[in-house]
Design a protein around this motif. Structure first.
Motif: not given
Length: 86
Positions: A6-7, A9-10, A13-14
Protein backbone atom coordinates in the motif's frame (compact mmCIF):
# COMPACT_ATOMS: atom_id res chain seq x y z
CA UNK A 1 -2.45 -5.91 0.03
CA UNK A 2 0.27 -5.58 2.67
CA UNK A 3 1.20 -2.32 4.37
CA UNK A 4 4.39 -2.21 2.34
CA UNK A 5 2.51 -2.71 -0.93
CA UNK A 6 0.00 0.00 0.00
CA UNK A 7 2.81 2.38 0.91
CA UNK A 8 4.65 1.73 -2.35
CA UNK A 9 1.50 2.20 -4.41
CA UNK A 10 0.90 5.55 -2.73
CA UNK A 11 4.52 6.64 -3.24
CA UNK A 12 4.30 5.78 -6.93
CA UNK A 13 1.72 8.51 -7.42
CA UNK A 14 3.71 11.30 -5.75
CA UNK A 15 5.93 13.80 -7.58
CA UNK A 16 9.67 13.87 -6.82
CA UNK A 17 9.35 17.02 -4.69
CA UNK A 18 6.91 15.26 -2.34
CA UNK A 19 9.15 12.19 -2.08
CA UNK A 20 12.05 14.40 -0.98
CA UNK A 21 9.78 16.00 1.65
CA UNK A 22 8.87 12.51 2.92
CA UNK A 23 12.55 11.56 3.17
CA UNK A 24 13.23 14.76 5.14
CA UNK A 25 10.32 14.04 7.49
CA UNK A 26 11.51 10.50 8.14
CA UNK A 27 14.99 11.77 8.90
CA UNK A 28 13.52 14.22 11.45
CA UNK A 29 11.49 11.44 13.07
CA UNK A 30 14.62 9.33 13.48
CA UNK A 31 16.42 12.24 15.07
CA UNK A 32 13.55 12.82 17.50
CA UNK A 33 13.71 9.20 18.58
CA UNK A 34 17.39 9.35 19.48
CA UNK A 35 18.65 7.68 16.34
CA UNK A 36 20.73 10.72 15.50
CA UNK A 37 23.99 8.87 16.09
CA UNK A 38 23.16 6.33 13.39
CA UNK A 39 21.16 8.66 11.17
CA UNK A 40 23.95 11.18 10.60
CA UNK A 41 26.41 8.71 9.02
CA UNK A 42 23.58 7.25 6.94
CA UNK A 43 22.57 10.75 5.85
CA UNK A 44 26.10 11.40 4.60
CA UNK A 45 25.94 8.28 2.42
CA UNK A 46 22.29 8.25 1.35
CA UNK A 47 21.14 11.37 -0.44
CA UNK A 48 17.53 12.16 -1.40
CA UNK A 49 16.39 10.02 -4.32
CA UNK A 50 14.38 10.84 -7.37
CA UNK A 51 11.10 9.00 -7.72
CA UNK A 52 12.33 6.99 -10.74
CA UNK A 53 15.44 5.85 -8.83
CA UNK A 54 13.38 4.84 -5.80
CA UNK A 55 10.92 2.87 -7.94
CA UNK A 56 13.80 1.20 -9.79
CA UNK A 57 15.26 0.05 -6.46
CA UNK A 58 11.85 -1.26 -5.35
CA UNK A 59 11.40 -3.22 -8.57
CA UNK A 60 14.92 -4.64 -8.28
CA UNK A 61 14.23 -5.74 -4.69
CA UNK A 62 10.92 -7.31 -5.68
CA UNK A 63 12.62 -9.26 -8.48
CA UNK A 64 15.38 -10.46 -6.15
CA UNK A 65 12.82 -11.58 -3.57
CA UNK A 66 10.77 -13.39 -6.22
CA UNK A 67 13.95 -15.18 -7.36
CA UNK A 68 14.78 -16.27 -3.81
CA UNK A 69 17.75 -13.94 -3.51
CA UNK A 70 17.26 -13.16 0.15
CA UNK A 71 17.91 -14.56 3.62
CA UNK A 72 15.72 -14.49 6.67
CA UNK A 73 16.63 -11.82 9.20
CA UNK A 74 17.27 -14.53 11.79
CA UNK A 75 19.93 -16.08 9.52
CA UNK A 76 21.58 -12.71 8.98
CA UNK A 77 21.67 -11.95 12.71
CA UNK A 78 22.99 -15.42 13.52
CA UNK A 79 25.78 -14.86 11.00
CA UNK A 80 26.62 -11.48 12.51
CA UNK A 81 26.67 -12.98 16.01
CA UNK A 82 29.13 -15.65 14.88
CA UNK A 83 31.24 -13.25 12.85
CA UNK A 84 31.56 -10.65 15.59
CA UNK A 85 31.46 -13.07 18.53
CA UNK A 86 28.33 -11.66 20.20
Amino acid sequence: MSTLEKTISMLETLPDADLIKIQDLIQKLFQQRGAESTDEPVGRVLKPMLKKDFLHDVKTAETEIANGMYRKAEEVFDGLEQRYDF
